[in-house]
Scaffold this active site. Structure first.
Site, PDB file in Angstrom:
ATOM      1  N   ASP A 167       0.729  -1.295  -0.069  1.00 18.99           N
ATOM      2  CA  ASP A 167      -0.036   0.026  -0.172  1.00 18.99           C
ATOM      3  C   ASP A 167       0.857   1.272   0.108  1.00 18.99           C
ATOM      4  OD1 ASP A 167       0.966  -0.665   2.577  1.00 18.99           O
ATOM      5  OD2 ASP A 167      -0.929  -1.235   3.176  1.00 18.99           O
TER       6      ASP A 167
ATOM      7  N   ASP B 150      -8.159  -2.799  14.058  1.00 19.98           N
ATOM      8  CA  ASP B 150      -9.531  -2.999  13.423  1.00 19.98           C
ATOM      9  C   ASP B 150      -9.539  -4.273  12.646  1.00 19.98           C
ATOM     10  OD1 ASP B 150      -8.224  -2.090  11.300  1.00 19.98           O
ATOM     11  OD2 ASP B 150      -9.520  -0.306  11.079  1.00 19.98           O
TER      12      ASP B 150
ATOM     13  N   HIS C 266      -7.612  -4.812   9.868  1.00 22.54           N
ATOM     14  CA  HIS C 266      -7.119  -4.656   8.606  1.00 22.54           C
ATOM     15  C   HIS C 266      -5.904  -5.279   8.352  1.00 22.54           C
ATOM     16  CE1 HIS C 266      -4.981  -0.806   9.955  1.00 22.54           C
ATOM     17  NE2 HIS C 266      -4.151  -1.541   9.379  1.00 22.54           N
TER      18      HIS C 266
ATOM     19  N   GLU D 195      -9.814  -2.062   5.290  1.00 17.75           N
ATOM     20  CA  GLU D 195     -10.608  -1.641   6.301  1.00 17.75           C
ATOM     21  C   GLU D 195     -11.612  -2.419   6.547  1.00 17.75           C
ATOM     22  OE1 GLU D 195      -8.715  -0.143   8.621  1.00 17.75           O
ATOM     23  OE2 GLU D 195      -8.064   1.932   7.954  1.00 17.75           O
TER      24      GLU D 195
HETATM   25  C1  F6R Z   1       1.007  -1.265   5.929  1.00 17.52           C
HETATM   26  C2  F6R Z   1       0.006  -2.094   6.154  1.00 17.52           C
HETATM   27  C3  F6R Z   1      -0.856  -2.343   7.371  1.00 17.52           C
HETATM   28  C4  F6R Z   1       0.113  -2.390   8.829  1.00 17.52           C
HETATM   29  C5  F6R Z   1      -0.937  -2.374   9.992  1.00 17.52           C
HETATM   30  C6  F6R Z   1      -0.087  -2.418  11.369  1.00 17.52           C
HETATM   31  O1  F6R Z   1       1.754  -1.492   4.662  1.00 17.52           O
HETATM   32  O2  F6R Z   1      -0.115  -3.238   5.765  1.00 17.52           O
HETATM   33  O3  F6R Z   1      -1.753  -3.173   7.496  1.00 17.52           O
HETATM   34  O4  F6R Z   1       0.765  -3.660   8.673  1.00 17.52           O
HETATM   35  O5  F6R Z   1      -1.616  -1.131  10.096  1.00 17.52           O
HETATM   36  O6  F6R Z   1       0.673  -1.467  11.309  1.00 17.52           O
HETATM   37  P1  F6R Z   1       1.875  -1.285  12.735  1.00 17.52           P
HETATM   38  O7  F6R Z   1       2.708  -2.439  12.520  1.00 17.52           O
HETATM   39  O8  F6R Z   1       2.243   0.086  12.552  1.00 17.52           O
HETATM   40  O9  F6R Z   1       0.866  -1.329  13.975  1.00 17.52           O
END
Ligand code: F6R
Length: 259
Positions: A67, A136, A138, A143
């Site tokens: 992403d 959440d 994701h 989301e």
């Molecule tokens: C970002 C991604 C997101 C993160 C998730 C956890 O490339 O794929 O799904 O893995 O938001 O983020 P952290 O590790 O910062 O808690």
């Protein structure tokens, strides 16, 4: 689904890095799906260490990131392109021509997203997709309520995700509202998925993903349908799992061929 509970974040990072390293060694021209975020920092540091000290070779690999924020150019310090350069790309010998990230500045979102899907397919599909998980539920930035059949597209971040990601932006700068993200179905097509979750803040999402119903309200729960998916957790992230003792037992007693 394999659930591995490790004693602490450092052990989880080392185990996850070991799985990527094993993939690179088994197939040097492999296609890796990569994630960003705090969870990934220790994993990429360990991969960089293995490259420096153990000659782990990335030169023939191809990468696709999950992403990118819409509106942030690759040079923006808060872009995921920047994160990847800092934590991995500038630390290992990946060929820049085989590094792929969604283009947050594209003027043609649907055209770019279709192109990204085609590029993954043309590379032969993703061999190993590394994932984090949001509070959440994701994965990527799919989301809650994301279609489990979704492909790469634009998504609107939830207020919870924007608040969680606030810490990466300087005071006064807004966290972008939109992202380009691989879809749930894009992720599910990877031949192998490795999801890493650290800390108590992730425990409820991990519980929903591993032991809850498969539901668009927790996109990570789609991984229950994945034939080769490993969750690597620290104790805190595993804190709400009903079958935690069973997962520990199963891991300790796995047959020799699975080790
Ligand atoms: C970002 C991604 C997101 C993160 C998730 C956890 O490339 O794929 O799904 O893995 O938001 O983020 P952290 O590790 O910062 O808690």
């Amino acid at each position: 689904m394999e659930v591995i509970i490790t004693p602490d974040p450092a052990s989880a990072a080392s185990l996850a890095a070991g799985q990527l390293a094993a993939q690179l060694q088994a197939k040097p021209s492999c296609v890796l799906g990569l994630a960003t975020g705090n969870t990934m920092v220790g994993i990429y540091a360990e991969l960089a260490r293995r490259h420096r000290q153990e000659q782990l070779d990335f030169s023939r690999a191809t990468t696709f990131n999950l992403d990118e924020y819409v509106g942030l150019a690759p040079g923006h310090p808060c872009s995921y392109a920047s994160f990847m350069r800092t934590h991995l790309f500038d630390q290992v010998n990946l060929d820049p021509r085989r590094i792929n990230l969604p283009d947050g500045m594209t003027a043609d979102v649907p055209g770019f997203c279709a192109h990204y899907e085609q590029a993954i397919e043309a590379a032969g599909g993703i061999d190993l997709q590394l994932l984090g998980i949001g509070r959440d539920g994701h994965i990527g930035f799919n989301e809650p309520s994301s279609s489990l059949g979704s492909r790469t597209r634009i998504k609107t971040l939830t207020p919870l995700t924007r608040t969680s990601n606030r810490r990466h932006f300087p005071p006064g700068d807004d966290v972008p509202m939109h992202v380009l993200t691989m879809g749930v179905a894009t992720i599910m097509e990877a031949r192998r998925c490795v999801l890493v979750a650290l800390g108590a803040a992730k425990a409820a999402a991990v519980k929903a993903a591993v032991e809850g119903p498969v539901s668009a309200m927790c996109p990570a729960s789609a991984l229950q349908w994945h034939p080769r998916c490993t969750f690597i957790l620290d104790e805190a992230a595993a804190g709400e799992l009903a079958l935690a003792d069973y997962y520990r037992f199963a891991h300790e007693h796995r047959p020799a061929w699975q080790r």
